[in-house]
Design a protein around this motif. Structure first.
Motif, short mmCIF file in Angstrom:
data_model
loop_
_atom_site.label_atom_id
_atom_site.label_comp_id
_atom_site.label_asym_id
_atom_site.label_seq_id
_atom_site.Cartn_x
_atom_site.Cartn_y
_atom_site.Cartn_z
N ASN A 165 0.83 -1.21 0.00
CA ASN A 165 0.00 0.00 0.00
C ASN A 165 0.86 1.26 0.00
OD1 ASN A 165 -2.41 -1.32 -0.08
ND2 ASN A 165 -2.89 -1.09 2.10
N TYR A 175 0.20 3.82 -2.95
CA TYR A 175 -0.32 5.16 -2.67
C TYR A 175 0.79 6.14 -2.29
CZ TYR A 175 -4.28 2.07 -2.70
OH TYR A 175 -5.17 1.11 -3.08
N SER A 210 -7.94 4.04 -6.99
CA SER A 210 -7.36 2.81 -6.46
C SER A 210 -7.47 1.68 -7.47
CB SER A 210 -8.08 2.38 -5.19
OG SER A 210 -8.05 3.42 -4.27
N GLY A 236 -5.88 -3.06 -6.80
CA GLY A 236 -6.01 -3.81 -5.55
C GLY A 236 -7.35 -4.52 -5.50
P1 ADP Z 1 -6.63 -1.85 -1.94
O1 ADP Z 1 -6.57 -3.18 -2.60
O2 ADP Z 1 -7.62 -0.93 -2.57
O3 ADP Z 1 -5.28 -1.22 -1.79
P2 ADP Z 1 -6.67 -1.99 0.99
O4 ADP Z 1 -7.66 -2.65 1.90
O5 ADP Z 1 -5.27 -2.44 1.10
O6 ADP Z 1 -7.24 -2.16 -0.49
O7 ADP Z 1 -6.74 -0.42 1.24
C1 ADP Z 1 -8.00 0.22 1.26
C2 ADP Z 1 -7.89 1.66 0.82
O8 ADP Z 1 -7.18 2.43 1.80
C3 ADP Z 1 -7.10 1.86 -0.47
O9 ADP Z 1 -7.89 1.69 -1.60
C4 ADP Z 1 -6.60 3.29 -0.32
O10 ADP Z 1 -7.62 4.19 -0.71
C5 ADP Z 1 -6.40 3.44 1.19
N1 ADP Z 1 -4.98 3.24 1.62
C6 ADP Z 1 -4.44 2.12 2.14
N2 ADP Z 1 -3.14 2.30 2.45
C7 ADP Z 1 -2.84 3.57 2.11
C8 ADP Z 1 -1.65 4.38 2.18
N3 ADP Z 1 -0.49 3.90 2.67
N4 ADP Z 1 -1.74 5.67 1.75
C9 ADP Z 1 -2.90 6.16 1.27
N5 ADP Z 1 -4.05 5.46 1.17
C10 ADP Z 1 -4.03 4.18 1.58
#
Ligand code: ADP
Length: 272
Positions: free
Chosen positions: A163, A167, A217, A222
């Motif tokens: 992540n 991001y 995203s 993801g």
């Molecule tokens: P995804 O498969 O969409 O990455 P996650 O459950 O891992 O699903 O994360 C959910 C959401 O949280 C992501 O879609 C993103 O919007 C946000 N997110 C997670 N980690 C971060 C990060 N390190 N920085 C910014 N946003 C994040």
């Protein structure tokens, strides 16, 4: 007289029974909704890569296969779609098993520093593509032993690092720090200087399939399950996870772990 008492008791019993049944029905309804919602989410998430794959195959069959360059390009894209499907299905499989409580932990003692370095190696290439540096915040010269399910914790660290890359900003940094806490615990902090998360979304981050910006995203490919998996694993360990994030500045995800030999029976008594 006794007849009325009996009637009253009977009435009470019937009411009690009805209340109990009502609660049972409510519980079943909640579960049924949950199941429906889950299945709805699943088919939605699977459709996107499936349509992509189908699109490329149809175009190839329509004649695009004749051009060698295009053929290769489209086949590679279809292959990417299949990879994505596999990835989503694996995550779903994992979350289903976690949610039915089918997770026995295999706790043992291991060095968390070594594990983090291993995960860094695993994602070095991915980070390199955005020129993101993966770093430990200081030189942990000696091992830091913790007691947990190593494979699951590896997954937690991997999901958080992935992540932070997805991001994170180009040329950014993902930094991991390990700090001692009281009560024989350590806290592992994963900090990035990426896009950050709006305060209003923070409480929902650990929900399965939740994404802050679905379009943004989605581009990152993801499943929306990464953090839900992380939370389940940490909960199963009876540990805590925290998020501290600021939009445009970056995010910090931290979780606690039990230090090794914090249990009395593990401490070796040396007799003089
Ligand atoms: P995804 O498969 O969409 O990455 P996650 O459950 O891992 O699903 O994360 C959910 C959401 O949280 C992501 O879609 C993103 O919007 C946000 N997110 C997670 N980690 C971060 C990060 N390190 N920085 C910014 N946003 C994040």
């Amino acid at each position: 007289q006794p007849v009325t008492t009996d009637m009253r008791t009977l009435k009470n019993q019937v009411e009690k029974f009805a209340r109990k049944k009502k609660i049972e029905i409510e519980t079943l309804k909640v579960r049924e909704n949950y199941r429906k919602e889950f299945l709805g989410n699943i088919s939605h998430e699977l459709k996107t890569p499936l349509f992509t794959i189908q699109g490329y195959i149809d175009t190839l069959l329509d004649g695009a296969h004749k051009d060698k360059v295009i053929r290769k390009k489209y086949l590679q894209r279809a292959q990417k779609g299949v990879e994505r499907l596999t990835y989503i299905i694996n995550d779903m499989d994992m979350i289903t098993r976690l949610e039915v409580g089918d997770m026995s932990l295999d706790k043992k003692e291991f060095d968390i520093v070594a594990l983090i370095k291993q995960v860094f190696d695993q994602f070095e290439m991915k980070a390199g593509k955005k020129n993101i540096t993966l770093a430990l915040d200081m030189n942990y010269d000696s091992p830091i032993m913790v007691r947990a399910d190593q494979e699951r914790i590896q997954q937690v660290i991997a999901n958080l690092i992935v992540n932070s890359i997805k991001y994170g900003r180009n040329n950014g940094t993902t930094e991991i720090a390990i700090e001692d806490l009281v009560n024989n615990k350590v806290i592992v902090r994963v900090t990035d200087n990426g896009e950050g998360i709006d305060k209003e979304f923070v409480p929902r981050l650990f929900e399965r399939f939740f994404r802050v910006d679905r379009t943004g995203s989605r581009k990152e490919g993801g499943s929306g399950l990464g953090l839900a998996i992380v939370k389940h694993i940490i909960d199963a360990h009876r540990e805590s996870i925290y998020v501290d994030s600021e939009l445009g500045i970056g995010s910090e995800f931290s979780f606690t772990l039990e230090k090794a030999s914090s249990r009395l029976e593990d401490i070796e008594v040396v007799e003089e």
